[in-house]
Structure formats: C-alpha cells, structure tokens
Write an enzyme that holds these catalytic residues in place. Sequence first.
Site, PDB file in Angstrom:
ATOM      1  N   THR A  45     102.128  17.824 -37.057  1.00  0.00           N
ATOM      2  CA  THR A  45     102.759  18.720 -38.023  1.00  0.00           C
ATOM      3  C   THR A  45     103.961  19.399 -37.366  1.00  0.00           C
ATOM      4  O   THR A  45     103.853  19.884 -36.233  1.00  0.00           O
ATOM      5  CB  THR A  45     101.734  19.774 -38.519  1.00  0.00           C
ATOM      6  OG1 THR A  45     100.684  19.077 -39.184  1.00  0.00           O
ATOM      7  CG2 THR A  45     102.366  20.780 -39.464  1.00  0.00           C
ATOM      8  N   ASP A  83      89.080  28.167 -31.663  1.00  0.00           N
ATOM      9  CA  ASP A  83      88.402  29.383 -32.127  1.00  0.00           C
ATOM     10  C   ASP A  83      89.395  30.326 -32.806  1.00  0.00           C
ATOM     11  O   ASP A  83      89.027  31.150 -33.634  1.00  0.00           O
ATOM     12  CB  ASP A  83      87.741  30.114 -30.954  1.00  0.00           C
ATOM     13  CG  ASP A  83      86.652  29.261 -30.309  1.00  0.00           C
ATOM     14  OD1 ASP A  83      86.250  28.265 -30.927  1.00  0.00           O
ATOM     15  OD2 ASP A  83      86.236  29.595 -29.185  1.00  0.00           O
ATOM     16  N   GLU A 109      92.667  20.148 -37.870  1.00  0.00           N
ATOM     17  CA  GLU A 109      91.946  21.123 -37.032  1.00  0.00           C
ATOM     18  C   GLU A 109      90.429  20.910 -37.117  1.00  0.00           C
ATOM     19  O   GLU A 109      89.662  21.863 -36.969  1.00  0.00           O
ATOM     20  CB  GLU A 109      92.304  22.556 -37.432  1.00  0.00           C
ATOM     21  CG  GLU A 109      93.744  22.929 -37.160  1.00  0.00           C
ATOM     22  CD  GLU A 109      94.032  23.095 -35.679  1.00  0.00           C
ATOM     23  OE1 GLU A 109      94.820  22.274 -35.158  1.00  0.00           O
ATOM     24  OE2 GLU A 109      93.482  24.008 -35.050  1.00  0.00           O
TER      25      GLU A 109
HETATM   26  C1  LIG Z   1      99.029  15.857 -42.922  1.00  0.00           C
HETATM   27  C2  LIG Z   1      98.333  15.832 -41.602  1.00  0.00           C
HETATM   28  C3  LIG Z   1      98.741  16.690 -40.611  1.00  0.00           C
HETATM   29  C4  LIG Z   1      98.113  16.656 -39.377  1.00  0.00           C
HETATM   30  N1  LIG Z   1      98.568  17.479 -38.372  1.00  0.00           N
HETATM   31  C5  LIG Z   1      98.083  17.308 -37.126  1.00  0.00           C
HETATM   32  C6  LIG Z   1      98.663  18.014 -36.033  1.00  0.00           C
HETATM   33  O1  LIG Z   1      99.569  18.846 -36.187  1.00  0.00           O
HETATM   34  N2  LIG Z   1      98.219  17.739 -34.790  1.00  0.00           N
HETATM   35  C7  LIG Z   1      97.224  16.832 -34.553  1.00  0.00           C
HETATM   36  O2  LIG Z   1      96.876  16.619 -33.407  1.00  0.00           O
HETATM   37  N3  LIG Z   1      96.634  16.173 -35.572  1.00  0.00           N
HETATM   38  C8  LIG Z   1      97.043  16.380 -36.850  1.00  0.00           C
HETATM   39  N4  LIG Z   1      96.482  15.685 -37.878  1.00  0.00           N
HETATM   40  C9  LIG Z   1      95.379  14.761 -37.613  1.00  0.00           C
HETATM   41  C10 LIG Z   1      94.044  15.315 -38.055  1.00  0.00           C
HETATM   42  O3  LIG Z   1      93.654  16.360 -37.210  1.00  0.00           O
HETATM   43  C11 LIG Z   1      93.059  14.146 -38.080  1.00  0.00           C
HETATM   44  O4  LIG Z   1      93.394  13.350 -39.195  1.00  0.00           O
HETATM   45  C12 LIG Z   1      91.635  14.599 -38.157  1.00  0.00           C
HETATM   46  O5  LIG Z   1      91.272  15.157 -36.943  1.00  0.00           O
HETATM   47  C13 LIG Z   1      90.674  13.456 -38.493  1.00  0.00           C
HETATM   48  O6  LIG Z   1      90.891  12.374 -37.682  1.00  0.00           O
HETATM   49  P1  LIG Z   1      91.031  10.899 -38.286  1.00  0.00           P
HETATM   50  O7  LIG Z   1      91.993  10.974 -39.408  1.00  0.00           O
HETATM   51  O8  LIG Z   1      91.305   9.935 -37.180  1.00  0.00           O
HETATM   52  O9  LIG Z   1      89.607  10.582 -38.891  1.00  0.00           O
HETATM   53  P2  LIG Z   1      88.319  10.029 -38.106  1.00  0.00           P
HETATM   54  O10 LIG Z   1      88.030  10.834 -36.909  1.00  0.00           O
HETATM   55  O11 LIG Z   1      88.479   8.556 -37.941  1.00  0.00           O
HETATM   56  O12 LIG Z   1      87.197  10.309 -39.195  1.00  0.00           O
HETATM   57  C14 LIG Z   1      87.121   9.582 -40.418  1.00  0.00           C
HETATM   58  C15 LIG Z   1      85.986  10.194 -41.242  1.00  0.00           C
HETATM   59  O13 LIG Z   1      84.743  10.113 -40.509  1.00  0.00           O
HETATM   60  C16 LIG Z   1      84.187  11.423 -40.351  1.00  0.00           C
HETATM   61  N5  LIG Z   1      83.532  11.532 -39.049  1.00  0.00           N
HETATM   62  C17 LIG Z   1      84.082  11.325 -37.831  1.00  0.00           C
HETATM   63  N6  LIG Z   1      83.177  11.541 -36.865  1.00  0.00           N
HETATM   64  C18 LIG Z   1      82.027  11.906 -37.481  1.00  0.00           C
HETATM   65  C19 LIG Z   1      80.717  12.272 -37.027  1.00  0.00           C
HETATM   66  N7  LIG Z   1      80.412  12.319 -35.736  1.00  0.00           N
HETATM   67  N8  LIG Z   1      79.777  12.581 -37.966  1.00  0.00           N
HETATM   68  C20 LIG Z   1      80.073  12.547 -39.291  1.00  0.00           C
HETATM   69  N9  LIG Z   1      81.289  12.201 -39.769  1.00  0.00           N
HETATM   70  C21 LIG Z   1      82.243  11.888 -38.883  1.00  0.00           C
HETATM   71  C22 LIG Z   1      85.359  12.369 -40.473  1.00  0.00           C
HETATM   72  O14 LIG Z   1      84.947  13.660 -40.891  1.00  0.00           O
HETATM   73  C23 LIG Z   1      86.232  11.691 -41.525  1.00  0.00           C
HETATM   74  O15 LIG Z   1      85.749  11.990 -42.805  1.00  0.00           O
HETATM   75  C24 LIG Z   1      97.042  15.740 -39.136  1.00  0.00           C
HETATM   76  C25 LIG Z   1      96.622  14.891 -40.155  1.00  0.00           C
HETATM   77  C26 LIG Z   1      97.246  14.918 -41.370  1.00  0.00           C
HETATM   78  C27 LIG Z   1      96.780  13.960 -42.444  1.00  0.00           C
END
Ligand SMILES: Cc1cc2nc3c(=O)[nH]c(=O)nc-3n(C[C@H](O)[C@H](O)[C@H](O)COP(=O)(O)OP(=O)(O)OC[C@H]3O[C@@H](n4cnc5c(N)ncnc54)[C@H](O)[C@@H]3O)c2cc1C
Length: 403
Positions: free
Chosen positions: A168, A254, A380
């Site tokens: 972001t 936190d 987050e």
């Molecule tokens: C618009 C936008 C802005 C963002 N900004 C930032 C930023 O500024 N900085 C940054 O670093 N990241 C950023 N992100 C990334 C965001 O933090 C991640 O998308 C988020 O952490 C989820 O990771 P992932 O998309 O890889 O999903 P995954 O980790 O692959 O998860 C996919 C699904 O599986 C679920 N899941 C995963 N593990 C488990 C578990 N152990 N038990 C149950 N369910 C589980 C998740 O809840 C999710 O529903 C951004 C994302 C978006 C879309």
Amino acid sequence: MINLEDPKKFKALVGQANQVAMNMLRPISRKYDLAEHEYPKELDMLAAMIDGLSESGASEGAGATGVRREEDDGDTTVKNGTNLASVMSVAEMCWGDVGLLLSMPRQGLGNSAIASVADDDQLKRFEGVWAGMAITEPEFGSDSAQIRTTAVKDGDHYVLNGEKIFVTSGERADHIVVWATLDKDLGRAAIKSFVVAKGTPGMEVERLEHKLGIRASDTATIRFENCRVPAENLLGSPEVDAKQGFAGAMATFDNTRPLVAAMAVGCARASLDLTRDLLQQAGVEVDYDRPAQNQSAAAARFLRMEADWEAAYLLTLQAAWMADNRQPNSLEASMAKAKAGRVGSDITLGCVELCGYVGYSETELLEKWARDSKILDIFEGTQQIQQLIVARRVLGLSSAELQ
Ligand SMILES: Cc1cc2nc3c(=O)[nH]c(=O)nc-3n(C[C@H](O)[C@H](O)[C@H](O)COP(=O)(O)OP(=O)(O)OC[C@H]3O[C@@H](n4cnc5c(N)ncnc54)[C@H](O)[C@@H]3O)c2cc1C
C-alpha cells in the site's frame, strides 16, 4: 464504573477529523474511485494541515503516526493517549473515505511501524517521511514466517534481495519498511524490518494493482536487487534472539491492527448513517425505544447492525486504550481487528441490501463502501488469522500447537 462515552479531551480532534472527512474527502471520493492510480493531489494541502496541527501540539495523534508506546515512567495514572486519539481520528477520516486516508502523505502503515519500534535516533531521522510497509511476497501472505527476502550484512550496510507484492502506497511513499530475513535457517527470530528510502539503487516499483475497492490508494509490487541499506536503518535490535522469536516484528501489529479496525468502524459508520437517512426518506423509522422484533424487518436489521458496530467500536477503543496504558494488547488488537473487519463487511453489504437499487447504484457511495471495506478484513492479517491468534491466546497454545 465503566464509562463508555468518548473521552471529552478528544472531542475537538474528532470534530476536526469529521469536518475534514465531510468537506475534503467525501467530495472527491467518487472521483478517485473512478480515476484509479491517479494521485489525489488535494491530499497535499490536507497533509500539510495535519503536519501543522501536529507540530503545534494542537492535535495529539491526528493520524496513523501517533501509535507509540510511551516509556514506563512509573506513572500509574490511567491515560487516554495518542493510540486512542489515533483510532478515533482514523475512524472519523474513514467515515469520509478509506482509500483517501490510506493515500494520505506521511500517514502510511510503515509510519506506524516506525513509530512502534524505532529507537529515539531513528525516530528523529525518519521524522516527516512517508512510509509504506512491505511484508507480503508472491509465495506467502498470512504466514509471515515464510519471508524469503534476504538481508545480508556487508560492512555498514545490509544488502536486500527479494520481491514484495501488494504494498500500500508502494509507489507514492518516499520510504518503505521492508521485512526481510537475516538467515532463513534461524526461522522467525531472524526476521527484521528495514527502512528503505525510495531511489535507493536496486529498489524498483514493478507494477500497480487494479482493485475491487480502496482504488484511490496505490498498491505496488516492488523488487529489491542487491539493494544496499545503511545498517542503522534496521528497526529494533539486530540481534537474532531465538527466545524472543517473532515478537519484535509482530509488536508492530499490536499498534496497527486497532488502526485497521478503526478504518472498518469508520467506513461501516458511514454506511449506517446514510442508510438511516435513506430508510427515513422511505418512511421507515428506526425506533431506539422499542424492541427490534416489534419493528419493521428493515428497522430490526438496522438495529442489529448498529449493535454489531457498537461492539466493534468498543473493542477497537479497548485495544488502543490498553496500548496507551502500556498493557499487553495482542489478544485485544486481534479481537478488535477480527470483529471490526467482519462486521465492517457485513454492515456495508447489509446497507447495500437494505437500500435496494439506491444501495447498488453509483448515485450514492454505499456500493463503494461495501467494496472498500472488504480489504480491512484482509490486510494486516485476515479474519481467519485473527481468529487463530485469538484462539491461541485464549487456549494458551503456541503457533506450532495450533496452526
Ligand atoms: C489492497 C491490498 C493492500 C495490501 N497492502 C499490503 C501492504 O501494505 N503491505 C503488505 O505487506 N501486504 C499488503 N497486502 C497483503 C495482505 O496483507 C495479504 O493479502 C494478506 O496477508 C493475506 O495473504 P494472501 O493474500 O497471500 O492470502 P493467503 O495467506 O494465501 O490466505 C488465503 C486464505 O486462506 C486463509 N488462511 C491462511 N492461513 C490460514 C490458516 N492457518 N487457517 C485458516 N485459514 C487460513 C486466509 O485467511 C485467506 O482467507 C495487501 C493486500 C491487498 C489486497
């Protein structure tokens, strides 16, 4: 006795934030939703105003940068401090527009990370910067322990290599707080964060994402190739302390999770306020003095959504208040984020449903708020991850024991 009223000392701050949200953010909300990737230049003036207020001391915690735990000075007086002020003003600004709040110069999540963990010298050096936060990588999102971006010490620099996605403000910010590992074999304890100035050779913004919501905010992919960062830009301690594990890096959350909860609370409040007006215009009165089950289905649904909103709001205030009073709040920060993230999406979508075609069309902002709020249940730490953290804390289980 528990006093659930907002602290009087923040009345002026919240009032100012509301005025800004109403008069400066709302009028340009649709414009920058449609003009994705165009910088909202109107925010420059607003950011200068916020800087002015902060410098004059007139506005404690006017933005995301207020989140810092004060040193323990032995004073046991209960405080309503900068964390509480920040969540209240952030919620109010997001009543105006979440995407624009996320685009506000010098108010990035990286700024919160710096405020949370920087030492005094770093705080001074990074004063006034605009910092995004880069944790996520192509191979992982939720499980930050899988970080593959490396940081190798070379003289008085660290050399970063790796790729970060979904950052972001990744294009607009002038600094990025990058999470990288000093040694993959040492696991979570070796993950550290580094403040990298834009323009540092080896750091390149590769592309911007097209998104469902918060389209005023830029979301970038950034590549690091032999990017040399001064050693003193490592936030916190360079020591790899296996006992402390991930705790250092995770401490940022936190403070930032209550802020994201506040964004969800603000956006949901906007939907509820407009929906109440639209229902009233359609002849549906919401009566707070009668039980929900004795009212129309629309009014009863509205009352249930408001009750959910109230719970999210109070959890958010509690998590921030605990930070102000130097109480460990990881559990409460995750509870606030989980509750506010989920009800934020439920409420904004519920308001679209209640308002029918007006809710779904672009004549009002309800459909936009439903799109904007979804991300607040994802970044987050997703809903599922927050629930996992809460379960671990409540049951006293480690991350290895409950995955
Ligand atoms: C618009 C936008 C802005 C963002 N900004 C930032 C930023 O500024 N900085 C940054 O670093 N990241 C950023 N992100 C990334 C965001 O933090 C991640 O998308 C988020 O952490 C989820 O990771 P992932 O998309 O890889 O999903 P995954 O980790 O692959 O998860 C996919 C699904 O599986 C679920 N899941 C995963 N593990 C488990 C578990 N152990 N038990 C149950 N369910 C589980 C998740 O809840 C999710 O529903 C951004 C994302 C978006 C879309």
